[in-house]
Write a protein that holds these residues in place. Structure first.
Motif, PDB file in Angstrom:
ATOM      1  N   GLY A   1      40.100  43.678  32.836  1.00  0.00           N
ATOM      2  CA  GLY A   1      39.384  44.746  33.525  1.00  0.00           C
ATOM      3  C   GLY A   1      38.757  44.252  34.814  1.00  0.00           C
ATOM      4  O   GLY A   1      38.826  44.920  35.850  1.00  0.00           O
ATOM      5  N   VAL A   2      38.143  43.066  34.764  1.00  0.00           N
ATOM      6  CA  VAL A   2      37.554  42.479  35.967  1.00  0.00           C
ATOM      7  C   VAL A   2      38.624  42.288  37.036  1.00  0.00           C
ATOM      8  O   VAL A   2      38.419  42.608  38.216  1.00  0.00           O
ATOM      9  N   GLN A   3      39.786  41.780  36.630  1.00  0.00           N
ATOM     10  CA  GLN A   3      40.851  41.510  37.596  1.00  0.00           C
ATOM     11  C   GLN A   3      41.336  42.797  38.245  1.00  0.00           C
ATOM     12  O   GLN A   3      41.534  42.850  39.463  1.00  0.00           O
ATOM     13  N   ALA A   4      41.518  43.846  37.452  1.00  0.00           N
ATOM     14  CA  ALA A   4      41.994  45.117  38.006  1.00  0.00           C
ATOM     15  C   ALA A   4      40.977  45.703  38.982  1.00  0.00           C
ATOM     16  O   ALA A   4      41.336  46.157  40.074  1.00  0.00           O
ATOM     17  N   PHE A   5      39.696  45.693  38.609  1.00  0.00           N
ATOM     18  CA  PHE A   5      38.659  46.273  39.474  1.00  0.00           C
ATOM     19  C   PHE A   5      38.467  45.449  40.742  1.00  0.00           C
ATOM     20  O   PHE A   5      38.298  45.998  41.838  1.00  0.00           O
ATOM     21  N   GLU A   6      38.446  44.119  40.610  1.00  0.00           N
ATOM     22  CA  GLU A   6      38.210  43.279  41.787  1.00  0.00           C
ATOM     23  C   GLU A   6      39.322  43.412  42.806  1.00  0.00           C
ATOM     24  O   GLU A   6      39.074  43.554  44.010  1.00  0.00           O
TER      25      GLU A   6
ATOM     26  N   MET B   1      33.719  47.447  42.490  1.00  0.00           N
ATOM     27  CA  MET B   1      33.342  46.058  42.228  1.00  0.00           C
ATOM     28  C   MET B   1      32.210  45.998  41.215  1.00  0.00           C
ATOM     29  O   MET B   1      32.185  45.111  40.340  1.00  0.00           O
ATOM     30  N   ALA B   2      31.262  46.924  41.315  1.00  0.00           N
ATOM     31  CA  ALA B   2      30.167  46.972  40.345  1.00  0.00           C
ATOM     32  C   ALA B   2      30.709  47.243  38.937  1.00  0.00           C
ATOM     33  O   ALA B   2      30.223  46.662  37.953  1.00  0.00           O
ATOM     34  N   MET B   3      31.716  48.092  38.836  1.00  0.00           N
ATOM     35  CA  MET B   3      32.343  48.355  37.535  1.00  0.00           C
ATOM     36  C   MET B   3      32.997  47.087  36.983  1.00  0.00           C
ATOM     37  O   MET B   3      32.968  46.829  35.771  1.00  0.00           O
ATOM     38  N   GLY B   4      33.583  46.285  37.866  1.00  0.00           N
ATOM     39  CA  GLY B   4      34.176  45.021  37.435  1.00  0.00           C
ATOM     40  C   GLY B   4      33.133  44.069  36.870  1.00  0.00           C
ATOM     41  O   GLY B   4      33.364  43.398  35.858  1.00  0.00           O
ATOM     42  N   LEU B   5      31.962  44.010  37.522  1.00  0.00           N
ATOM     43  CA  LEU B   5      30.894  43.138  37.043  1.00  0.00           C
ATOM     44  C   LEU B   5      30.353  43.620  35.702  1.00  0.00           C
ATOM     45  O   LEU B   5      30.024  42.814  34.821  1.00  0.00           O
ATOM     46  N   ILE B   6      30.243  44.932  35.543  1.00  0.00           N
ATOM     47  CA  ILE B   6      29.813  45.488  34.252  1.00  0.00           C
ATOM     48  C   ILE B   6      30.802  45.115  33.164  1.00  0.00           C
ATOM     49  O   ILE B   6      30.425  44.742  32.045  1.00  0.00           O
ATOM     50  N   CYS B   7      32.086  45.186  33.498  1.00  0.00           N
ATOM     51  CA  CYS B   7      33.146  44.822  32.550  1.00  0.00           C
ATOM     52  C   CYS B   7      33.032  43.346  32.171  1.00  0.00           C
ATOM     53  O   CYS B   7      33.178  42.971  31.001  1.00  0.00           O
ATOM     54  N   LEU B   8      32.752  42.489  33.157  1.00  0.00           N
ATOM     55  CA  LEU B   8      32.621  41.051  32.903  1.00  0.00           C
ATOM     56  C   LEU B   8      31.460  40.765  31.952  1.00  0.00           C
ATOM     57  O   LEU B   8      31.615  40.027  30.971  1.00  0.00           O
ATOM     58  N   VAL B   9      30.307  41.358  32.235  1.00  0.00           N
ATOM     59  CA  VAL B   9      29.118  41.111  31.417  1.00  0.00           C
ATOM     60  C   VAL B   9      29.299  41.685  30.008  1.00  0.00           C
ATOM     61  O   VAL B   9      28.810  41.103  29.034  1.00  0.00           O
TER      62      VAL B   9
END
Length: 601
Positions: free
Chosen positions: A43-48, A233-241
């Motif tokens: 998910g992080v990779q797709a969003f970033e 990008m914020a969605m990617g960070l949420i996914c990471l956490v």
């Protein structure tokens, strides 16, 4: 202060590295890792990639239309930016492997990238932070170029994005791979599935960025477009956490460059020593049940393994900067061996730079009307390769690989080196197609005033998409199979670094060609000015096609060199295929021992 002992540092490449949970406790295979944890990384990779691609691939439009830079200068700004993103992956990979670890590297630099997107959106929204509005196509000579505070804010924002993205990229693929135990056969199969899913996530993110997000930029303004990138990008960070409780984390190992530097320093200081005349003379330095290969190439580095024989000081401990393990030396040999392969993909990425700059400019002067009410944004043409990849990659895996496997006996169908070679050869025809189409477009406009449909330039994107499936994935697979212990993120960064050098080479070529051709012509040269109809972009494409074919021949030489030098000698003198280039030295032979260690039987 690094608390590891001399022996621990020497064997950094070869020891099995334990994984821990988010609190630093040993990970539990039931609770941590696996595809569930890797899904968050996907998910992080797709969003970033969605966020950065929407900015990078349409950046030339913003730089020319709103910052009022000339076409050649705008192209260089874009290629320098993208080149910097990929060059910084080395910094991100080094920090991750040495000090921060993948998770913290992604989190810290992800927020830096987010701040860059926000600042870009603010500048694009506030008129006082940009030059006065002006139509570059009509009044290009009268438009005021961004300078002073306007340029400062723009470049600060742009390079905050570059720093953040560059340090996040090499850790996404590595952190996802860390969720699987390669020594477990079931986990190993899932690891292969993960890498396929990761490339699919990358392609999907690019596709959404180049269609939906670029459409938003075109129709709602670049300020809204940059803002959407910030939200993504914020969605990617949420996914990471969100995946924190499930991750298997590999702790950083301390400086990964020190063991490499030690080999060169030790070999230099012992350059006058005479190495053993044959491998069997080293036999006493190995346990006979655990032979290690000694590669013929770069034999001058073997001197780093020779213990000084001075009087009765055999039992004295030598500094790690004077005595290295055989394992350590062999790892350095691997790193040197893969550099020519890496370098051979630079011109390939120079071609990619044209698809993100001049090809977008081509599309902007063509008929992009699909219907009376819908126009195709020129930057969206870059989505074509990813549309192709989404369909071709599964077909490649399910049909071509099993078929080729029966012929070659290779698990991957064809080897990574063969795959890279096919891609480099096909890439040449992308520029041939681009040159032919640009000449047709220019002649049609100058001779009859006809504006060709934007779909005329799709073949160059389709051909490049096919070549990228071979070259990009082949390069990742090639580096992954080197898999040096403690350097996974850094090696992944090297694959991205090829993009960086390719884009920098593009900037050099554009500036050089523009300078040479403008000095011989009164109309601004091949790439001068904003109006493509007054330039000769088609000749520039032919030049790149020629460079691409020469580069393919260069690659064939180095690929043959790499294969011909993959034989090694065991301490008993027997030659065999050097498997360290296929699976990683540490996976095959276990912990290293230094030549002359006293505890070796």
């Amino acid at each position: 202060m690094d608390s590891r002992t001399h022996d621990q540092k020497r064997d950094i490449f070869s020891e099995d590295q334990p994984t821990v949970d988010w609190k630093g406790r040993p990970s539990n295979p039931i609770k941590h890792g696996g595809m569930r944890a890797a899904a968050f990384v996907l998910g992080v990779q797709a969003f970033e990639i969605m966020a950065i691609a929407a900015v990078g691939n349409n950046l030339i439009t913003y730089v020319t239309n709103e910052m009022h830079y000339s076409l050649s200068k705008a192209a260089n700004i874009v290629t320098n930016f993208i080149g910097t993103v990929f060059l910084l992956t080395l910094f991100g990979g080094y920090l991750s492997d040495s000090y921060l670890g993948c998770f913290w590297s992604m989190l810290v630099f992800g927020f830096i990238e987010l701040s860059g997107f926000i600042l870009l959106s603010v500048q694009a929204h506030l008129p006082q932070l940009k030059p006065p509005p002006c139509n570059m196509l009509i009044d290009g000579d009268r438009c005021i170029e961004a300078k002073g505070v306007e340029a400062l804010i723009f470049f600060v924002a742009l390079y905050l994005v570059a720093l953040g993205s560059g340090c996040v990229k090499p850790n996404m693929l590595t952190h996802g791979g860390d969720q699987f135990n390669k020594s477990d056969s079931k986990q190993s199969k899932k690891l292969s599935t993960y890498f396929n899913a990761a490339y699919f996530a990358f392609s999907l993110g690019e596709l959404i960025a180049l269609t939906l997000l670029v459409w938003i930029q075109t129709h709602s303004g670049m300020d809204i477009g940059f803002g959407v990138s910030a939200i993504v990008m914020a969605m990617g960070l949420i996914c990471l956490v969100s995946g924190t409780l499930y991750y298997r984390n590999k702790p950083p190992q301390g400086s990964i460059l020190a063991p490499i530097a030690q080999v060169f320093v030790a070999a230099f200081f012992k350059r006058s020593q005479v190495p053993p005349s044959s491998p069997h003379m080293l036999e006493s330095h190995f346990t006979m049940s655990n032979e290690r290969p000694i590669t013929d190439r770069f034999s001058f580095l073997d001197k780093a393994c020779i213990r000084r024989q001075e009087g009765n000081t055999n039992n004295a401990k030598e500094s790690p900067w004077r005595l290295c393990s055989v394992n350590q030396v062999e790892q350095v040999k691997i790193l040197i061996s893969i550099i020519p392969i890496f370098a051979s993909t630079i011109v390939f990425n120079t071609i990619l730079a044209q698809l993100q700059t001049f090809s977008v400019s081509q599309g902007s002067v063509m008929n992009n009307e699909l219907t009376k009410s819908f126009h195709i944004p020129p930057a969206s043409l870059q989505a074509i390769p990813y549309i192709l990849l989404i369909f071709i990659v599964p077909l490649y895996d399910y049909f071509f690989v099993p078929f080729a496997r029966k012929i070659t006996g290779n698990d991957s169908g064809i080897t990574p080196l063969q795959r890279i070679g096919v891609g480099l050869f096909v890439a040449t025809f992308s520029m041939v197609s681009a040159a032919l189409m640009e000449k047709k477009r220019r002649d049609s406009f100058l001779n009859s005033g006809e504006t060709l449909s934007i779909f005329w330039i799709t073949p160059q994107f389709l051909i490049f998409g096919l070549s990228e499936m071979f070259t990009a994935v082949g390069l990742i697979e090639f580096f992954y199979k080197q898999s040096l212990k403690g350097m996974q993120s850094f090696l992944t960064a090297m694959t991205y670094c090829s993009y960086s050098f390719g884009f920098y080479l593009s900037s050099v070529l554009v500036s050089l060609i523009n300078k040479i051709t403008s000095s011989r012509s009164m109309d601004g040269g091949w790439l001068g000015g904003v109006d493509l109809n007054k330039g000769r972009l088609d000749l520039f494409y032919w030049l790149l096609a020629g460079l691409s074919f020469i580069n393919f021949l260069n690659y064939l030489f180095w690929a043959r060199w790499y294969n011909n030098n993959s034989c090694s000698r065991s301490p008993s003198g027997k030659a065999h295929h050097n498997s360290i280039h296929e699976e990683g030295f540490h996976n095959t032979f276990g912990p290293a021992k230094v030549v002359g260690d006293d505890n070796i039987p």
